[in-house]
Structures are given as C-alpha cells and as structure tokens.
Motif scaffolding. Structure first.
Motif, mmCIF file in Angstrom:
data_model
loop_
_atom_site.group_PDB
_atom_site.id
_atom_site.type_symbol
_atom_site.label_atom_id
_atom_site.label_comp_id
_atom_site.label_asym_id
_atom_site.label_seq_id
_atom_site.Cartn_x
_atom_site.Cartn_y
_atom_site.Cartn_z
ATOM 1 N N HIS A 111 0.829 -1.212 0.000
ATOM 2 C CA HIS A 111 0.000 0.000 0.000
ATOM 3 C C HIS A 111 0.861 1.258 0.000
ATOM 4 O O HIS A 111 0.576 2.224 -0.725
ATOM 5 C CB HIS A 111 -0.924 0.008 1.229
ATOM 6 N N ALA A 112 1.917 1.224 0.810
ATOM 7 C CA ALA A 112 2.793 2.399 0.880
ATOM 8 C C ALA A 112 3.488 2.631 -0.453
ATOM 9 O O ALA A 112 3.684 3.792 -0.883
ATOM 10 C CB ALA A 112 3.820 2.206 1.998
ATOM 11 N N ASN A 137 2.331 1.809 -3.485
ATOM 12 C CA ASN A 137 1.343 2.377 -4.409
ATOM 13 C C ASN A 137 1.120 3.865 -4.123
ATOM 14 O O ASN A 137 1.044 4.701 -5.030
ATOM 15 C CB ASN A 137 0.030 1.622 -4.309
ATOM 16 N N ARG A 138 0.995 4.170 -2.824
ATOM 17 C CA ARG A 138 0.743 5.570 -2.441
ATOM 18 C C ARG A 138 1.932 6.457 -2.832
ATOM 19 O O ARG A 138 1.760 7.565 -3.330
ATOM 20 C CB ARG A 138 0.491 5.635 -0.944
ATOM 21 N N GLU A 186 1.940 7.116 -6.499
ATOM 22 C CA GLU A 186 0.912 8.103 -6.857
ATOM 23 C C GLU A 186 1.341 9.501 -6.489
ATOM 24 O O GLU A 186 1.168 10.462 -7.267
ATOM 25 C CB GLU A 186 -0.409 7.738 -6.161
ATOM 26 N N GLN A 187 1.905 9.664 -5.269
ATOM 27 C CA GLN A 187 2.305 11.002 -4.832
ATOM 28 C C GLN A 187 3.467 11.536 -5.666
ATOM 29 O O GLN A 187 3.500 12.722 -6.026
ATOM 30 C CB GLN A 187 2.677 10.961 -3.346
ATOM 31 N N GLU A 214 -1.374 4.525 6.663
ATOM 32 C CA GLU A 214 -1.054 3.102 6.617
ATOM 33 C C GLU A 214 -0.202 2.638 7.796
ATOM 34 O O GLU A 214 0.123 1.460 7.911
ATOM 35 C CB GLU A 214 -0.291 2.773 5.320
ATOM 36 N N THR A 255 8.980 -0.301 -5.953
ATOM 37 C CA THR A 255 7.699 0.103 -6.558
ATOM 38 C C THR A 255 7.731 -0.118 -8.060
ATOM 39 O O THR A 255 8.791 -0.074 -8.704
ATOM 40 C CB THR A 255 7.402 1.577 -6.252
#
Length: 606
Positions: free
Chosen positions: A69-70, A72-73, A76-77, A215, A279
């Motif tokens: 999750h981190a 992906n985040r 995105e950021q 998260e 990532t």
C-alpha cells in the motif's frame, strides 16, 4: 580448571547421596516438582517458540501488506508531484519567462518573479510538497530563487542538478546537498523546436511526501521505513536502522518486478526483521526495518503467564505429593510396627494394610513371611525337642529289665539242664553286648563293630529260641570300614525275630547285606517271615512322616520308627529308606547312608 571440575563432581555426588538418602516425602516433593518444572518448561518453551514464529509470521504479512500500500501511495504522490512540476514548467508565462533572454530592469525582474510565484501557487501538489524552487534560463540567469536560499546556494543547486540530469532525461529525482530534489528541464512545448531546453528547474521536496500516513501501524510507521532511489540515494531514513546497516544490500530486484520478501538480519547482536520492496512505477526502494523487541514485546506477557501456570502446577504437585505420602505413610507405619514386632521375636502378629497398593501387598507378604517364620520356629523347636528326647532316650537306655529277666531265666534253666559250656557262651555274649552298649553310646563306629554287636545279639536270641532261625551276612570289605551311627541295625533284626517270623517252624532266615556305591552305604535287612499288610505299612509311614517317637519295649527301648527319625536328623535329606513287605512273603528294609560325620548336628558326640 581441573580442581573446579573435581569439586563440581564431588558436589554432584554429595547432592545425589543426600537426595537418595532423604525421606520418601522429600523425594516425592522433589520428583513431582521436577516433573512439573520439566513438563512446564518443555510445554512453555514449545509454546513460546511457536508463538514467536506466529508473531514473526504475522509481522511479515503485516509489513508486506503495508509496503504494497505504501509503495502504491508513494508512486501516486511522486507521479502527482512530477506532473505538477511538468504543468508548472509548461505554463505559458513560465515558458515566456524562460525564453526571454533580454536584459531587464529591477522592476521587470520583480514582475517576472511574481508571475512565477503565481504559477507555483496554482499547482496545489507542487505548492503542498515543494520546499523551494530554483529556476534558471539557458543563458545561466536565475529567474526564480526562493527567499530562503542564498544566491550562491541556488547556483550550486542548479549546477549540481544539471550535472545529474542526463541528456535523454527530462526529469530526475535525486539528492542534492543533503536535500530531496526533483530536477526538470524546461522545454519549449509550443514552438517548432518542441524539445528544445529553455531552462532548468530544481524543486526541493519536503519529507512529508515520503511519509507513510494512514497506513502506519505498531510495526509499520515512519520511524521504521527507509526510502531510497535506484542509485542508493536515501530519501527517507529510519530512526531504528543499525549503524552497520547498508541499504544497498537490499536494492536491485528481478527485472524491477513488484517483488517483496522478508529477511531476518542480525546487527550488533540485535535481531531485525527487514522487508524490502521496489515500486512498479517510480522504481523506488522501500525497506521496512523492525527490531525484534517491537514484535516480541507481547511475548513477555505469555512468559509471565507460563511462569505463573508452572508455579501453580508446582504447588499442585506439592499438594499431590502430600496426599500421596499421607496414603503411603499409613502402610509405612504398619510395616515399621511389624518390623519392630519381628525384631522383638513376635512373628504371630498379623498386620492389616490401609490400602492394597504395592506397600499393602508387601504387608501381606510380611504377614506370610511372619507365619512361615513362626511355623519354622515351632518346627525347629519341635525337632530340637525330639532330638533331646532321642538323645536322652539313647543315653538313658539300658537293657530292658524284661529282657534281662527272660535271659537270666534261660540261663537258669540251661544251667539246670545243660553243661557249663553253653552257660559260658551265653554269659560271654551278654557281657560283650552290655559292654558295647555302654562303650559306644553316641559314637560313630565302623560297620564291622555294629555287626559284631549284632552277632552277639543274634547269639543270645538263637539260644533263647533254640536256633529257630538263621542269620546270613553278605558284607563287602569296603562296607565293613564305613562309619555309621551306632545301634542302627539291632531294632530291625529284633523286629524280624519278634514280629516277623514264626519261631515255632524253625525255618526263619534273616539276611543282612551291605555294599558301598558312589560313596553311599547301602544296607538291606530281609527276612522270610509273615510280612506286613498294606495297612500296617501305611501306619508305619505315617508315624515316620509325622515325626512321632514310639515307646518300644524291646532290647534297648528303641524301635524302628525312632531309628529312622534318628537317621533323618543325623544325615538329613541325603539319607533314604524303603520298606518292602507282603503278607506271607517276608519283609525287606533298605537303608542308604551317606558318607560323612554329621553327628554334631543332632547333639551326638563322636
């Protein structure tokens, strides 16, 4: 060192001896407590390590999920920030400012900066996460410099950013002067030379861009996370990472795939769970570093619980030992009292066990042993008494007065009717007989002396019954030298003469045989008299088996039964005898006498 080992060995031996010689109650307490400690220790250790594995496994799953999750985040950021930077650089006013190379007055430059500042504020992501912006034209002139940066520092950032940005790259994330930066070319997006560089943009990135945010959890939080680029540049450091830790060991995944795994590392004697992830979009490396103590803190409660349960079980074990010992103690006291009674010589007391466990069965065995000892004591006393009676009987025995009366009566009539020679013969036999009787009481003698005594006795009886019978001797020389107790044969000869034969027929015959075989003297005494019935033989055997002495009014007062009992007591189980008789066909007695002198066991002296 050797002395310490010897002392330890001596101490172990001393401790083992103390435990071995301690009371049963102490042993029960010790054994049960040790059993509880061992079982509790094994179960507790197994439970501890099982829970430890489960906690580590759960932590791995949690961290892997968090990193996905981190990651992906973060992608995105970073993409959003990168797009904001692109939009900013593509803004028409920014493009115009970058292309304009004319010299400008101070007022025009201030106006230009305001245009750039207004453009920055229009792009929210860029405005939110940017720390500073430095913008340079192709001619090297700085058209934007945040007030927080000096001219010198701004020029240094632009110079380093331009060096790091490769020819084919339009944008690059990097570390410049210890700061996270995004370097971007300002290209002409509206002209014919679309990819022509009009200037260079260096944007400082705040740490907030790389924070975990919502998260985070007990294991996964900003303090445990390291974020690095493909070249190993660290954009975010962890506050718990070891001093000797190198992030480069956890970079470079297979073909840049979205791949994650967990490792257990040890640095400076401390263990860590390390989970790296790369990532998919921005190729950033996220590494989560968690000290074991954060994961295993909850186990301390489990350890306390296991210790508490073990102590409770130890208490229960001691209580069980007290109950067991209490049930055993009753039987132990009964055994102790019984042993004291046996020590005092009282074997008749029967103990009743409190419970029928092994100790209870042992008490029953003690009872049986006591009864057997009591029986053997009574039998021994009875045998001793019989030995004494037989001894006194033999010591006190004299020639039966009735026999002497009859003999002297015979001498009287013979003196009246016959010549002196017969009287001398009879008198001599009586004198020798009396002399043998007095001389050999309680002695072991050769068989030849016993036969001499029998010869004199037969002489007297033949004179008395006027040669109504004959005696035949079949004795080997070895048998003649064999030592036996005295007065063995006479009762059997007398029994044959007085009870076995019909004197009136003058056809009586007695055969005495003896030989030695394998160290055993075999004696046979047989007659051709009237014999005995089965009933008479059975009664005779019952007397002998019952050890019953008989009162016998014969030559010396000792009958056949007494002689058999005497021989059994003298020679023990090695002596044997047999009676063979049938009515009208005579009687045969067989005696087997072992070699050796056992007279001292019966009370007779040699």
């Amino acid at each position: 060192m050797k002395k310490k080992k010897e002392k330890w060995k001596i101490f172990k031996l001393y401790l083992w001896k103390k435990i071995r010689d301690s009371k049963i109650r102490t042993k029960l307490y010790l054994y049960l407590v040790l059993s509880v400690l061992i079982i509790g220790g094994v179960i507790g250790t197994a439970s501890y390590y099982q829970m430890r594995r489960e906690l580590l496994h759960n932590a791995e799953d949690t961290v892997i999920s968090f990193l996905k999750h981190a990651g992906n985040r973060l992608d995105e950021q970073m993409k959003a920030f990168q797009m904001s930077a692109y939009s900013f650089s593509a803004d028409s006013e920014v493009q115009a400012a970058a292309r304009d190379t004319a010299e400008k007055s101070k007022w025009e430059r201030t106006l230009e900066k305001n245009i750039v500042s207004t453009a920055v504020s229009q792009y929210g992501t860029l405005y939110r996460y940017s720390d500073f912006i430095v913008m340079q034209k192709n001619n090297g002139e700085l058209i934007w410099n945040d007030e927080g940066l000096s001219q010198e520092k701004a020029e240094e950032l632009i110079q380093e950013g331009g060096r790091l940005l490769e020819d084919v790259q339009a944008v690059k994330w990097c570390r410049i002067g210890g700061r996270n930066c995004l370097v971007r070319r300002i290209t002409d997006t509206g002209g014919k030379n679309r990819w022509k560089q009009n200037g260079l943009l260096v944007i400082g990135v705040k740490d907030a861009l790389f924070e975990v945010g919502e998260e985070s959890s007990a294991y996964t939080k900003n303090e445990n996370l390291v974020i690095a680029g493909q070249d190993g540049s660290i954009y975010k450091e962890s506050t718990v990472q070891p001093e000797s830790w190198d992030i480069r060991e956890h970079l470079g995944y297979k073909n840049g795939k979205y791949y994650v795994y967990a490792m257990h590392e040890k640095y400076a004697e401390k263990s860590y769970l390390v989970v790296p992830l790369k990532t998919m979009e921005m190729r950033m490396n996220l590494v989560c570093i968690i000290p074991y103590h954060l994961i295993l803190d909850s186990l301390s409660h489990v350890v306390k619980f296991i210790v508490a349960v073990t102590l409770v079980l130890c208490g229960l074990g001691v209580g069980a030992a007290r109950i067991l010992y209490a049930s055993m103690k009753k039987n132990l006291v009964i055994i102790e009292n019984g042993m004291q009674a046996y020590e005092a010589g009282d074997y008749s007391r029967l103990q009743s066990p409190a419970c029928y466990d092994e100790l209870g069965l042992l008490i029953l065995q003690f009872n049986h042993m006591g009864m057997e000892i009591q029986r053997l004591n009574e039998l021994s006393q009875k045998e001793e008494q019989e030995k004494q009676e037989l001894k006194y009987q033999i010591l006190e025995t004299q020639i039966n007065p009735h026999f002497l009366y009859n003999t002297l009566e015979t001498i009287k009539w013979m003196a009246y009717e016959k010549e002196e020679k017969e009287i001398v013969k009879l008198s001599g036999a009586i004198i020798r007989l009396l002399r043998f009787t007095v001389k050999n009481v309680n002695k072991m003698i050769p068989l030849r002396e016993e036969l001499s005594y029998i010869h004199d006795y037969v002489t007297i009886q033949k004179i008395r019954y006027e040669d109504a019978f004959k005696v035949q001797y079949e004795i080997t020389p070895e048998a003649e030298a064999f030592y036996i107790t005295c007065f063995v044969l006479q009762p059997f000869i007398e029994n044959s003469i007085l009870h076995g034969m019909d004197i009136s027929t003058n056809t009586g015959k007695i055969c005495i045989g003896a030989f030695v075989k394998e160290g055993v003297l075999n004696i046979s005494i047989s007659d051709n008299g009237i014999g005995m019935s089965e009933e008479v033989l059975q009664k005779l055997e019952e007397k002998i088996s019952g050890n019953r002495l008989e009162e016998y009014r014969g030559f010396n007062g000792v009958g056949v039964t007494n002689i058999i009992l005497r021989m059994k007591m003298t020679y023990g189980k090695e002596f044997s005898y047999e009676f063979h008789s049938k009515e009208g066909k005579g009687t045969t007695v067989l005696l087997k006498i072992p070699k050796g002198d056992r007279a001292d066991e019966t009370g007779f002296d040699r």
